[in-house]
Design an enzyme around this catalytic site. Structure first.
Site: not given
Ligand code: NAI
Length: 462
Positions: A38, A115, A176-179, A233, A266, A441
Protein backbone atom coordinates in the site's frame (compact mmCIF):
# COMPACT_ATOMS: atom_id res chain seq x y z
CA UNK A 1 -19.55 -9.84 -4.71
CA UNK A 2 -19.36 -7.50 -1.72
CA UNK A 3 -21.27 -4.34 -1.12
CA UNK A 4 -19.69 -1.18 0.25
CA UNK A 5 -20.65 2.39 1.06
CA UNK A 6 -17.36 3.56 -0.47
CA UNK A 7 -14.71 2.00 -2.67
CA UNK A 8 -11.55 4.04 -3.11
CA UNK A 9 -9.38 3.21 -6.13
CA UNK A 10 -5.71 3.72 -5.29
CA UNK A 11 -3.92 3.64 -1.94
CA UNK A 12 -1.52 6.59 -2.24
CA UNK A 13 -1.72 9.44 0.27
CA UNK A 14 -5.02 10.61 -1.26
CA UNK A 15 -6.64 7.17 -1.40
CA UNK A 16 -5.53 5.63 1.88
CA UNK A 17 -6.34 8.77 3.88
CA UNK A 18 -9.76 8.94 2.22
CA UNK A 19 -10.45 5.25 3.00
CA UNK A 20 -9.41 5.57 6.65
CA UNK A 21 -11.50 8.73 7.16
CA UNK A 22 -14.54 7.09 5.46
CA UNK A 23 -14.25 4.14 7.87
CA UNK A 24 -13.81 6.46 10.85
CA UNK A 25 -17.03 8.21 9.82
CA UNK A 26 -18.93 4.92 9.93
CA UNK A 27 -18.93 4.04 6.22
CA UNK A 28 -18.25 0.46 5.07
CA UNK A 29 -15.09 1.01 3.02
CA UNK A 30 -12.71 -0.84 0.72
CA UNK A 31 -9.57 0.37 -1.03
CA UNK A 32 -8.36 -1.13 -4.32
CA UNK A 33 -4.60 -1.41 -4.83
CA UNK A 34 -2.74 -3.42 -7.45
CA UNK A 35 0.78 -2.94 -6.12
CA UNK A 36 2.22 -5.53 -3.74
CA UNK A 37 2.24 -2.90 -1.00
CA UNK A 38 0.00 0.00 0.00
CA UNK A 39 1.00 3.68 -0.12
CA UNK A 40 1.20 4.42 -3.86
CA UNK A 41 3.98 6.37 -5.52
CA UNK A 42 4.70 8.46 -2.41
CA UNK A 43 5.53 5.61 -0.05
CA UNK A 44 6.93 3.12 -2.57
CA UNK A 45 8.86 5.12 -5.17
CA UNK A 46 8.53 8.80 -4.27
CA UNK A 47 8.49 10.97 -1.16
CA UNK A 48 9.55 8.38 1.41
CA UNK A 49 12.45 6.56 -0.34
CA UNK A 50 13.84 9.85 -1.66
CA UNK A 51 13.81 11.26 1.87
CA UNK A 52 15.76 8.23 3.11
CA UNK A 53 18.45 8.79 0.46
CA UNK A 54 18.46 12.55 1.09
CA UNK A 55 18.96 11.89 4.81
CA UNK A 56 21.76 9.38 4.30
CA UNK A 57 23.61 11.51 1.75
CA UNK A 58 23.22 14.60 3.96
CA UNK A 59 24.90 12.75 6.83
CA UNK A 60 27.83 12.03 4.50
CA UNK A 61 27.96 15.68 3.47
CA UNK A 62 28.06 16.75 7.14
CA UNK A 63 30.83 14.25 7.89
CA UNK A 64 32.88 15.47 4.92
CA UNK A 65 32.37 19.18 5.44
CA UNK A 66 31.51 19.99 9.03
CA UNK A 67 32.61 17.24 11.43
CA UNK A 68 36.28 18.30 11.65
CA UNK A 69 35.25 21.90 12.42
CA UNK A 70 33.36 20.62 15.46
CA UNK A 71 36.31 18.57 16.66
CA UNK A 72 35.00 15.28 15.31
CA UNK A 73 38.14 13.90 13.71
CA UNK A 74 38.75 10.85 11.58
CA UNK A 75 38.23 9.76 8.01
CA UNK A 76 34.85 10.62 6.48
CA UNK A 77 32.72 7.48 5.97
CA UNK A 78 32.68 5.77 2.58
CA UNK A 79 29.48 4.79 0.77
CA UNK A 80 28.20 1.23 1.04
CA UNK A 81 25.56 1.63 -1.68
CA UNK A 82 23.97 -1.80 -1.10
CA UNK A 83 23.44 -1.00 2.57
CA UNK A 84 22.08 2.44 1.72
CA UNK A 85 19.53 0.85 -0.62
CA UNK A 86 18.65 -1.65 2.12
CA UNK A 87 18.06 1.22 4.55
CA UNK A 88 15.83 2.84 1.91
CA UNK A 89 13.88 -0.43 1.42
CA UNK A 90 13.44 -0.87 5.17
CA UNK A 91 12.14 2.68 5.42
CA UNK A 92 9.61 1.94 2.66
CA UNK A 93 8.54 -1.29 4.32
CA UNK A 94 8.04 0.32 7.73
CA UNK A 95 5.76 2.91 6.13
CA UNK A 96 3.77 0.64 3.80
CA UNK A 97 3.23 -1.92 6.60
CA UNK A 98 2.05 1.01 8.73
CA UNK A 99 -0.78 1.67 6.26
CA UNK A 100 -1.69 -2.03 6.24
CA UNK A 101 -1.93 -1.87 10.03
CA UNK A 102 -4.11 1.26 9.88
CA UNK A 103 -6.43 -0.41 7.35
CA UNK A 104 -6.89 -3.39 9.70
CA UNK A 105 -7.37 -1.15 12.72
CA UNK A 106 -10.03 0.90 10.92
CA UNK A 107 -11.63 -2.12 9.19
CA UNK A 108 -10.87 -0.96 5.65
CA UNK A 109 -10.83 -3.94 3.24
CA UNK A 110 -7.86 -4.04 0.86
CA UNK A 111 -9.14 -5.32 -2.52
CA UNK A 112 -5.92 -6.56 -4.13
CA UNK A 113 -5.66 -5.96 -7.86
CA UNK A 114 -6.22 -3.21 -10.42
CA UNK A 115 -9.67 -1.70 -10.36
CA UNK A 116 -11.98 -0.50 -13.12
CA UNK A 117 -15.47 0.99 -13.12
CA UNK A 118 -17.71 -1.03 -15.50
CA UNK A 119 -20.74 1.11 -14.59
CA UNK A 120 -21.78 3.63 -11.95
CA UNK A 121 -21.98 1.94 -8.54
CA UNK A 122 -19.70 -0.96 -9.51
CA UNK A 123 -15.95 -1.60 -9.24
CA UNK A 124 -14.31 -4.58 -10.89
CA UNK A 125 -11.12 -6.00 -9.36
CA UNK A 126 -9.76 -9.08 -11.11
CA UNK A 127 -12.74 -11.39 -11.76
CA UNK A 128 -14.87 -9.93 -9.01
CA UNK A 129 -17.28 -7.04 -9.25
CA UNK A 130 -18.16 -5.17 -6.08
CA UNK A 131 -20.99 -2.75 -5.41
CA UNK A 132 -20.31 0.72 -4.04
CA UNK A 133 -22.69 3.57 -3.28
CA UNK A 134 -19.76 5.95 -3.76
CA UNK A 135 -16.54 5.52 -5.74
CA UNK A 136 -13.46 7.67 -5.20
CA UNK A 137 -10.78 7.66 -7.91
CA UNK A 138 -7.37 8.30 -6.37
CA UNK A 139 -5.28 6.74 -9.11
CA UNK A 140 -2.41 9.27 -8.94
CA UNK A 141 0.05 10.18 -11.66
CA UNK A 142 2.81 8.73 -13.81
CA UNK A 143 6.08 10.08 -15.16
CA UNK A 144 5.68 12.04 -18.35
CA UNK A 145 8.70 11.79 -20.62
CA UNK A 146 9.75 13.95 -23.54
CA UNK A 147 9.42 13.28 -27.25
CA UNK A 148 12.69 11.67 -28.34
CA UNK A 149 13.48 10.35 -24.87
CA UNK A 150 12.74 6.74 -24.04
CA UNK A 151 12.91 5.82 -20.36
CA UNK A 152 14.44 2.32 -19.95
CA UNK A 153 14.90 2.59 -16.13
CA UNK A 154 18.43 1.36 -16.71
CA UNK A 155 20.48 4.15 -18.30
CA UNK A 156 17.66 6.63 -18.91
CA UNK A 157 15.68 6.62 -15.70
CA UNK A 158 12.64 8.25 -14.13
CA UNK A 159 12.58 8.98 -10.40
CA UNK A 160 11.60 5.32 -9.88
CA UNK A 161 14.78 4.02 -11.54
CA UNK A 162 16.89 6.72 -9.92
CA UNK A 163 15.93 5.37 -6.50
CA UNK A 164 17.29 1.94 -7.33
CA UNK A 165 20.46 2.40 -9.41
CA UNK A 166 22.88 -0.52 -9.30
CA UNK A 167 25.73 1.83 -8.40
CA UNK A 168 26.46 5.50 -7.81
CA UNK A 169 27.10 6.84 -11.35
CA UNK A 170 30.23 8.78 -12.26
CA UNK A 171 28.29 11.31 -14.27
CA UNK A 172 24.56 12.00 -14.20
CA UNK A 173 22.55 14.37 -16.35
CA UNK A 174 19.24 15.52 -14.93
CA UNK A 175 16.64 16.83 -17.38
CA UNK A 176 14.45 19.36 -15.58
CA UNK A 177 15.31 21.58 -12.60
CA UNK A 178 12.03 20.91 -10.79
CA UNK A 179 11.58 19.28 -7.40
CA UNK A 180 12.48 15.72 -8.44
CA UNK A 181 15.52 16.75 -10.47
CA UNK A 182 17.01 18.84 -7.66
CA UNK A 183 16.24 16.43 -4.81
CA UNK A 184 17.67 13.39 -6.58
CA UNK A 185 20.42 15.41 -8.26
CA UNK A 186 21.49 16.50 -4.77
CA UNK A 187 21.54 12.93 -3.51
CA UNK A 188 23.93 11.72 -6.22
CA UNK A 189 26.04 14.86 -6.14
CA UNK A 190 26.61 14.34 -2.39
CA UNK A 191 27.40 10.67 -3.00
CA UNK A 192 30.17 11.64 -5.42
CA UNK A 193 28.56 11.80 -8.88
CA UNK A 194 29.24 14.68 -11.22
CA UNK A 195 25.73 16.07 -11.76
CA UNK A 196 24.59 18.46 -14.46
CA UNK A 197 21.03 19.76 -14.58
CA UNK A 198 19.60 20.87 -17.93
CA UNK A 199 16.53 23.10 -17.67
CA UNK A 200 14.27 24.58 -20.33
CA UNK A 201 13.46 27.79 -18.45
CA UNK A 202 15.94 30.48 -17.40
CA UNK A 203 15.47 29.74 -13.70
CA UNK A 204 15.24 26.63 -11.54
CA UNK A 205 12.08 25.47 -9.74
CA UNK A 206 9.35 27.11 -11.82
CA UNK A 207 6.78 29.12 -9.87
CA UNK A 208 9.07 29.67 -6.90
CA UNK A 209 9.75 33.18 -5.55
CA UNK A 210 12.38 34.73 -7.86
CA UNK A 211 14.80 35.67 -5.08
CA UNK A 212 14.65 32.16 -3.65
CA UNK A 213 15.30 30.70 -7.11
CA UNK A 214 18.53 32.70 -7.43
CA UNK A 215 19.89 31.95 -3.95
CA UNK A 216 18.86 28.30 -4.23
CA UNK A 217 20.69 27.87 -7.52
CA UNK A 218 23.78 29.60 -6.14
CA UNK A 219 23.78 27.34 -3.07
CA UNK A 220 23.39 24.16 -5.12
CA UNK A 221 26.18 25.32 -7.43
CA UNK A 222 28.45 25.77 -4.41
CA UNK A 223 27.62 22.19 -3.47
CA UNK A 224 28.85 21.00 -6.87
CA UNK A 225 25.76 20.80 -9.11
CA UNK A 226 26.25 22.21 -12.61
CA UNK A 227 23.40 23.99 -14.40
CA UNK A 228 22.54 24.62 -18.03
CA UNK A 229 19.47 26.83 -18.09
CA UNK A 230 17.48 27.96 -21.13
CA UNK A 231 18.08 24.64 -22.87
CA UNK A 232 15.50 22.35 -24.44
CA UNK A 233 16.44 18.69 -24.44
CA UNK A 234 15.38 17.15 -27.73
CA UNK A 235 16.67 13.62 -27.45
CA UNK A 236 18.69 10.99 -25.61
CA UNK A 237 20.45 8.08 -27.31
CA UNK A 238 22.04 5.11 -25.56
CA UNK A 239 25.06 3.16 -26.81
CA UNK A 240 27.20 0.73 -24.81
CA UNK A 241 25.45 1.75 -21.57
CA UNK A 242 26.36 5.41 -22.10
CA UNK A 243 23.82 8.09 -22.84
CA UNK A 244 24.19 11.10 -25.12
CA UNK A 245 21.84 13.97 -24.40
CA UNK A 246 21.09 16.46 -27.17
CA UNK A 247 19.79 19.92 -26.33
CA UNK A 248 19.28 23.26 -28.01
CA UNK A 249 20.05 26.56 -26.34
CA UNK A 250 16.97 28.71 -26.61
CA UNK A 251 18.91 31.98 -26.95
CA UNK A 252 20.65 31.08 -30.23
CA UNK A 253 19.22 27.71 -31.30
CA UNK A 254 22.69 26.14 -31.14
CA UNK A 255 22.72 22.37 -30.67
CA UNK A 256 24.90 20.66 -28.05
CA UNK A 257 25.50 17.13 -26.79
CA UNK A 258 26.67 15.78 -23.44
CA UNK A 259 27.47 12.27 -22.26
CA UNK A 260 26.48 10.63 -19.02
CA UNK A 261 26.27 7.22 -17.34
CA UNK A 262 22.76 7.92 -16.14
CA UNK A 263 20.14 10.37 -17.40
CA UNK A 264 17.34 11.25 -15.01
CA UNK A 265 14.20 12.47 -16.74
CA UNK A 266 12.41 14.81 -14.32
CA UNK A 267 10.20 16.85 -16.59
CA UNK A 268 6.91 16.45 -14.79
CA UNK A 269 4.14 13.94 -14.22
CA UNK A 270 0.70 13.42 -15.73
CA UNK A 271 -2.53 11.94 -14.33
CA UNK A 272 -2.70 8.15 -14.38
CA UNK A 273 -6.18 6.98 -15.35
CA UNK A 274 -5.42 4.05 -17.66
CA UNK A 275 -7.62 0.98 -17.40
CA UNK A 276 -10.28 2.62 -15.22
CA UNK A 277 -12.78 2.67 -18.09
CA UNK A 278 -13.44 6.40 -17.79
CA UNK A 279 -14.05 6.95 -21.53
CA UNK A 280 -16.64 4.19 -21.75
CA UNK A 281 -18.33 5.58 -18.64
CA UNK A 282 -18.39 9.06 -20.16
CA UNK A 283 -16.43 10.74 -17.38
CA UNK A 284 -15.20 14.16 -18.47
CA UNK A 285 -11.44 14.62 -18.79
CA UNK A 286 -9.68 17.99 -19.03
CA UNK A 287 -7.27 18.99 -21.81
CA UNK A 288 -4.16 17.89 -19.87
CA UNK A 289 -5.59 14.51 -18.87
CA UNK A 290 -7.00 15.44 -15.46
CA UNK A 291 -10.38 14.10 -14.40
CA UNK A 292 -12.83 17.01 -14.29
CA UNK A 293 -14.49 17.53 -10.92
CA UNK A 294 -16.81 20.10 -9.36
CA UNK A 295 -16.19 22.06 -6.15
CA UNK A 296 -17.05 18.92 -4.14
CA UNK A 297 -14.59 16.68 -6.03
CA UNK A 298 -17.49 14.93 -7.81
CA UNK A 299 -17.08 14.02 -11.48
CA UNK A 300 -19.88 14.57 -13.98
CA UNK A 301 -21.26 11.19 -12.83
CA UNK A 302 -23.04 11.42 -9.47
CA UNK A 303 -21.45 9.17 -6.86
CA UNK A 304 -18.05 9.08 -8.59
CA UNK A 305 -15.41 11.38 -7.11
CA UNK A 306 -11.75 12.03 -7.97
CA UNK A 307 -8.89 13.47 -5.90
CA UNK A 308 -5.13 14.04 -5.81
CA UNK A 309 -2.75 13.94 -8.78
CA UNK A 310 -5.56 12.62 -11.02
CA UNK A 311 -7.34 15.98 -10.84
CA UNK A 312 -6.22 19.57 -11.29
CA UNK A 313 -3.89 21.39 -8.85
CA UNK A 314 -0.39 20.87 -7.50
CA UNK A 315 0.79 17.24 -7.53
CA UNK A 316 1.54 17.07 -3.84
CA UNK A 317 0.86 14.24 -1.40
CA UNK A 318 -0.55 16.58 1.25
CA UNK A 319 -2.95 18.22 -1.22
CA UNK A 320 -4.21 14.72 -2.09
CA UNK A 321 -4.56 13.84 1.61
CA UNK A 322 -6.64 16.95 2.28
CA UNK A 323 -8.89 16.14 -0.67
CA UNK A 324 -9.18 12.53 0.55
CA UNK A 325 -10.42 13.67 3.94
CA UNK A 326 -12.72 16.27 2.40
CA UNK A 327 -14.37 13.72 0.06
CA UNK A 328 -14.88 11.30 2.95
CA UNK A 329 -16.56 14.07 4.95
CA UNK A 330 -18.68 15.09 1.93
CA UNK A 331 -19.89 11.51 1.49
CA UNK A 332 -20.69 11.38 5.23
CA UNK A 333 -22.89 14.45 4.83
CA UNK A 334 -20.51 17.05 6.24
CA UNK A 335 -19.52 20.32 4.53
CA UNK A 336 -15.70 20.35 4.37
CA UNK A 337 -13.58 23.08 2.84
CA UNK A 338 -10.03 23.18 1.49
CA UNK A 339 -8.18 26.47 1.34
CA UNK A 340 -6.15 26.00 -1.84
CA UNK A 341 -4.42 29.32 -1.17
CA UNK A 342 -2.61 27.82 1.82
CA UNK A 343 -0.96 24.66 0.53
CA UNK A 344 2.74 24.63 1.36
CA UNK A 345 5.38 23.34 -1.06
CA UNK A 346 8.69 21.95 0.18
CA UNK A 347 11.90 20.91 -1.56
CA UNK A 348 13.87 18.59 0.71
CA UNK A 349 17.36 19.51 -0.38
CA UNK A 350 19.88 21.05 2.00
CA UNK A 351 19.07 23.79 2.67
CA UNK A 352 15.37 23.06 2.40
CA UNK A 353 13.12 25.36 0.44
CA UNK A 354 9.54 25.97 1.53
CA UNK A 355 6.85 28.30 0.34
CA UNK A 356 3.19 29.10 0.84
CA UNK A 357 0.77 31.59 -0.68
CA UNK A 358 1.67 34.41 -3.02
CA UNK A 359 5.14 35.21 -4.38
CA UNK A 360 6.39 38.71 -5.12
CA UNK A 361 5.89 37.89 -8.79
CA UNK A 362 2.21 36.88 -8.42
CA UNK A 363 1.50 39.93 -6.20
CA UNK A 364 3.04 42.25 -8.81
CA UNK A 365 0.96 40.56 -11.51
CA UNK A 366 -2.16 41.22 -9.44
CA UNK A 367 -1.10 44.84 -8.86
CA UNK A 368 -1.31 44.37 -5.08
CA UNK A 369 0.36 46.72 -2.60
CA UNK A 370 2.56 44.58 -0.39
CA UNK A 371 5.53 44.83 1.94
CA UNK A 372 8.43 42.44 2.43
CA UNK A 373 9.81 41.35 5.80
CA UNK A 374 13.07 39.47 5.34
CA UNK A 375 15.50 37.97 7.81
CA UNK A 376 18.72 36.12 7.08
CA UNK A 377 19.62 32.97 9.02
CA UNK A 378 23.01 34.69 9.53
CA UNK A 379 21.30 36.52 12.41
CA UNK A 380 20.01 33.30 13.97
CA UNK A 381 22.22 31.87 16.73
CA UNK A 382 21.08 28.27 16.33
CA UNK A 383 21.66 28.31 12.57
CA UNK A 384 25.16 29.70 13.01
CA UNK A 385 26.05 27.01 15.56
CA UNK A 386 24.80 24.29 13.18
CA UNK A 387 26.56 25.52 9.99
CA UNK A 388 23.10 26.23 8.58
CA UNK A 389 23.12 30.02 8.29
CA UNK A 390 22.74 30.13 4.47
CA UNK A 391 19.31 31.40 3.50
CA UNK A 392 16.48 33.56 4.76
CA UNK A 393 12.84 33.84 5.73
CA UNK A 394 10.74 36.22 3.68
CA UNK A 395 7.20 37.18 4.63
CA UNK A 396 4.94 39.06 2.24
CA UNK A 397 2.16 41.06 3.87
CA UNK A 398 -0.53 43.45 2.69
CA UNK A 399 0.87 46.99 2.87
CA UNK A 400 -2.26 48.45 4.46
CA UNK A 401 -3.72 45.67 6.60
CA UNK A 402 -0.47 43.79 7.45
CA UNK A 403 -2.29 40.50 6.65
CA UNK A 404 0.18 37.77 5.64
CA UNK A 405 -0.14 36.90 1.95
CA UNK A 406 2.73 34.46 1.53
CA UNK A 407 6.08 33.27 2.85
CA UNK A 408 9.24 31.84 1.35
CA UNK A 409 11.98 30.16 3.33
CA UNK A 410 15.32 28.81 2.22
CA UNK A 411 17.28 27.45 5.14
CA UNK A 412 17.40 24.84 7.89
CA UNK A 413 14.13 22.96 8.56
CA UNK A 414 12.30 25.29 6.17
CA UNK A 415 9.75 22.54 5.53
CA UNK A 416 8.78 22.54 9.19
CA UNK A 417 9.07 26.29 9.80
CA UNK A 418 6.63 27.10 6.98
CA UNK A 419 3.70 25.67 8.97
CA UNK A 420 3.81 28.52 11.45
CA UNK A 421 2.94 30.80 8.54
CA UNK A 422 0.33 28.35 7.18
CA UNK A 423 -1.51 28.43 10.51
CA UNK A 424 -1.17 32.22 10.66
CA UNK A 425 -2.63 32.51 7.14
CA UNK A 426 -5.49 30.11 7.96
CA UNK A 427 -6.38 32.39 10.88
CA UNK A 428 -6.09 35.50 8.69
CA UNK A 429 -3.25 36.75 10.89
CA UNK A 430 -1.26 39.92 10.40
CA UNK A 431 2.55 39.83 10.42
CA UNK A 432 2.34 41.65 13.76
CA UNK A 433 0.44 38.66 15.27
CA UNK A 434 3.45 36.44 14.50
CA UNK A 435 5.89 39.15 15.62
CA UNK A 436 4.15 39.48 19.01
CA UNK A 437 4.12 35.72 19.66
CA UNK A 438 6.87 34.59 22.03
CA UNK A 439 9.31 32.25 20.21
CA UNK A 440 11.66 30.01 22.18
CA UNK A 441 15.37 30.78 22.06
CA UNK A 442 17.52 29.42 20.50
CA UNK A 443 15.40 28.00 17.66
CA UNK A 444 15.28 28.36 13.89
CA UNK A 445 11.69 29.61 14.40
CA UNK A 446 13.05 32.87 15.74
CA UNK A 447 14.01 33.69 12.14
CA UNK A 448 10.30 33.52 11.22
CA UNK A 449 9.44 35.93 14.02
CA UNK A 450 12.25 38.26 12.96
CA UNK A 451 10.92 38.27 9.37
CA UNK A 452 7.49 39.16 10.80
CA UNK A 453 9.14 41.94 12.84
CA UNK A 454 10.76 43.12 9.61
CA UNK A 455 7.26 43.74 8.24
CA UNK A 456 6.84 46.30 11.04
CA UNK A 457 9.38 48.28 13.07
CA UNK A 458 12.24 46.01 12.06
CA UNK A 459 14.04 42.89 13.26
CA UNK A 460 16.32 42.90 16.29
CA UNK A 461 19.21 40.76 15.05
CA UNK A 462 19.88 42.35 11.67
P1 NAI B 1 8.38 19.77 -12.28
O1 NAI B 1 7.16 20.14 -13.04
O2 NAI B 1 8.54 20.22 -10.87
O3 NAI B 1 9.68 20.26 -13.07
C1 NAI B 1 9.95 19.85 -14.40
C2 NAI B 1 11.00 20.76 -15.01
O4 NAI B 1 11.41 20.22 -16.27
C3 NAI B 1 10.48 22.17 -15.29
O5 NAI B 1 11.35 23.10 -14.68
C4 NAI B 1 10.48 22.26 -16.81
O6 NAI B 1 10.73 23.57 -17.28
C5 NAI B 1 11.60 21.28 -17.18
N1 NAI B 1 11.53 20.78 -18.57
C6 NAI B 1 10.43 20.36 -19.23
N2 NAI B 1 10.76 19.98 -20.48
C7 NAI B 1 12.09 20.15 -20.62
C8 NAI B 1 13.03 19.94 -21.70
N3 NAI B 1 12.66 19.45 -22.90
N4 NAI B 1 14.34 20.21 -21.50
C9 NAI B 1 14.75 20.71 -20.30
N5 NAI B 1 13.90 20.93 -19.26
C10 NAI B 1 12.59 20.66 -19.41
O7 NAI B 1 8.42 18.17 -12.39
P2 NAI B 1 9.17 17.05 -11.53
O8 NAI B 1 10.35 17.59 -10.82
O9 NAI B 1 9.34 15.93 -12.48
O10 NAI B 1 8.08 16.66 -10.43
C11 NAI B 1 6.83 16.10 -10.83
C12 NAI B 1 5.77 16.40 -9.80
O11 NAI B 1 6.03 15.74 -8.59
C13 NAI B 1 5.69 17.90 -9.51
O12 NAI B 1 4.35 18.29 -9.55
C14 NAI B 1 6.24 18.00 -8.11
O13 NAI B 1 5.61 19.04 -7.38
C15 NAI B 1 5.94 16.63 -7.51
N6 NAI B 1 6.95 16.30 -6.50
C16 NAI B 1 6.96 16.97 -5.31
C17 NAI B 1 7.94 16.73 -4.37
C18 NAI B 1 7.93 17.51 -3.10
O14 NAI B 1 6.92 18.12 -2.79
N7 NAI B 1 9.04 17.57 -2.37
C19 NAI B 1 9.00 15.74 -4.60
C20 NAI B 1 8.91 15.14 -5.88
C21 NAI B 1 7.93 15.40 -6.77
Amino acid sequence: MSSYDVIVIGSGPGGYVCAIRCAQLGLKTACVEGRETLGGTCLNVGCIPSKALLHASHQLHEAEHNFAKMGLKGKAPSVDWKQMLKYKEETIEANTKGIEFLFKKNKVDWLKGWGSIPEAGKVKVGDETHEAKHIVIASGSEVSSLPGVEIDENVVVSSTGALALTKVPNRMIVIGAGVIGLELGSVYSRLGSEVKVIEFLNAITPGQDGEVQKIFQRTLKKQGLEFQLGAAVSGVSVKNKKATVTYKLRKDDSEHTEEADIVLVATGRSPYTEGLGLNTLGIEIEARGQIKTDAHWQTNMPGIYAIGDAITGPMLAHKAEDEGMAVAETIAGQKPHINYGVIPGVIYTHPEVASVGETEETLKEQGRDYKVGKFSFMGNGRAKANFAADGFVKILADKTTDRILGAHIIGPMAGDLIHEICIAMEFGAAAEDVARTCHAHPTYSEAVREAALACGDGPIHA
